[in-house]
Design an enzyme around this catalytic site. Sequence first.
Site, PDB file in Angstrom:
ATOM      1  CB  CYS A   1      -0.936   0.003   1.199  1.00 62.17           C
ATOM      2  SG  CYS A   1      -0.138  -0.369   2.779  1.00 62.17           S
TER       3      CYS A   1
ATOM      4  CG  HIS B   1      -1.156   4.214   4.537  1.00 65.62           C
ATOM      5  ND1 HIS B   1      -1.863   3.902   5.672  1.00 65.62           N
ATOM      6  CD2 HIS B   1      -0.650   3.033   4.066  1.00 65.62           C
ATOM      7  CE1 HIS B   1      -1.783   2.588   5.874  1.00 65.62           C
ATOM      8  NE2 HIS B   1      -1.057   2.056   4.918  1.00 65.62           N
TER       9      HIS B   1
END
Length: 353
Positions: free
Chosen positions: A128, A244
């Site tokens: 990710c 994130h």
Amino acid sequence: MALKVTVVGVGMVGEQIVSILRERNFPMKWPPRICATRARSEVLAGEGFHVEETAEGAFEGVDVVFFAGKEGGKGASVQWGKKAVDAGAICVDNGGDFRMDPAVPLVVPEVNLDAVTPDKSFIASPNCSTIQMVLVLDALHRAARIRRVVVSTYQSVSGWGVAAQEDLLKQIPHALKSLDDIPFEPTVFASPIAFNLFPHIDKFLEDGYTKEEMKMVWETQKIMGDDTIKISPTTVRVPVLVGHGEAINIETEKKLSAAEAREILANSPGVVVIDEPNTNSPRNDPLERTYPVPLDVRRPEYQDMVLVGRIREDPTIENGLNLWCVADNLRKGAALNVVQIAEGLIERGRLNP
């Protein structure tokens, strides 16, 4: 005919894959076949599914298999990937077991879909934190060739999985009363995460880096096809549920101004630039600028994009930039990327619905 799809894994990413297939009207026979380590009933993205125990028969006649990630000690693709390919399916794996295999293309479709040559039927999707960084770096690399990257990440607990989200939510009521002796699950994180953060994601390696940090190095070099790019990462877990953030310092061979970088990124697929004067600020700061934050990925227009802001020149080196980027780690950082890979193969005639 509509494509036949199997999804292996029913965790957070598996559920997102199911949701995204439906949202994007993926040309498939609905519902997908859902498989996991044991048979049961599950509600995924608001819809009830019968989950089958994964077996060889799950791949017969299937066009696409999405492996959602880990099931057990290693990803399910270790046990079932070759069997699915041998059955005639194209496999897209969100797990990490094959990412650095030289025979397996590691793909962010906006960047290197060409890596999926006609002889490749098993495709890996990156980590990710790598995906959102590569989408930013690739556009700048093409324009000015990147020499070195220093990146610090701020990664949400959902990157670990359901147990980490649940642990954070359990810790918050205690932490609101006292920050001393917050109970936490030590098999998930090494410290309480409520009102805290720590530079520890995945296991430590002999050189003091963590596996998460080295994924960002190795995967980025492989995707961009350039192992001369030097990357120095520090990955940090923060008490955010989803989304994130990354602070990235970039050194290039060719000089890029902040304005040039903004224009390049604003015209890059999968990227949205949020970096302009904030004329509505109540904080009496005439120079304040807008920037993205993890909560922005909840908005439909941003949920599938990498959001970039704080683009500025680094005056400490000759050709340097600093910037900040945010993305939904469960969508573009995982489930969306695997679905987009399959969509790209449809566009190129490799998959024929």
